[in-house]
Design a protein around this motif. Structure first.
Motif: not given
Length: 146
Positions: A95-104
């Motif tokens: 989840g934290p990786v997916l959130a950072r990807y989406l935010n980026s």
């Protein structure tokens, strides 16, 4: 102010995909709701960037920018978690990786649009992002039987 803006986007994204049980329409509707908000409030978007950059340049205020982006990441992680639960999928990345990807992606796309206002290409990037997110999900039923 920043958390109020981010929370407004997340409410719109959640409302847009509420009740969707299929991943593709849930993701598409959520991304479109976010994007509609960006286009409706470019001044707010710009102010968010300006506040973060200002805080990073002021000794002792860096924590405000970190808190701003931590909130963005938390909001994105909550949203992708909610979408996974309502559509019966499991993300194949943490989840934290997916959130950072989406935010980026969304942060970069927003900045590009603020500069060139190319809505057609920006919407194509949103569609591409949605399709990519789909590749990062597996059915919970499939994941359990594997």
């Amino acid at each position: 102010m920043i958390t109020r803006i981010a929370d407004g986007f997340v409410v719109a994204s959640r409302q847009a995909c509420a009740g969707e049980t299929e991943l593709r329409p849930a993701v598409e509707k959520s991304l479109r709701a976010f994007w509609d908000g960006v286009q409706a409030s470019p001044g707010q978007q710009l102010a968010g960037y300006e506040l973060a950059h200002y805080a990073l340049r002021q000794a002792g205020m860096e924590k405000l920018a970190r808190r701003q982006y931590r909130h963005y990441l938390d909001v994105h992680e909550d949203l992708v978690t909610d979408i996974a639960e309502q559509t019966g999928v499991r993300w194949t990345v943490p989840g934290p990786v997916l959130a950072r990807y989406l935010n980026s992606v969304l942060d970069g796309l927003t900045m590009c649009w603020l500069i060139d206002r190319d809505t057609e290409i920006s919407r194509a990037v949103l569609d591409l992002t949605g399709r990519h997110l789909e590749t990062l999900a597996v059915s919970r039923a499939d994941a359990l039987s594997a």
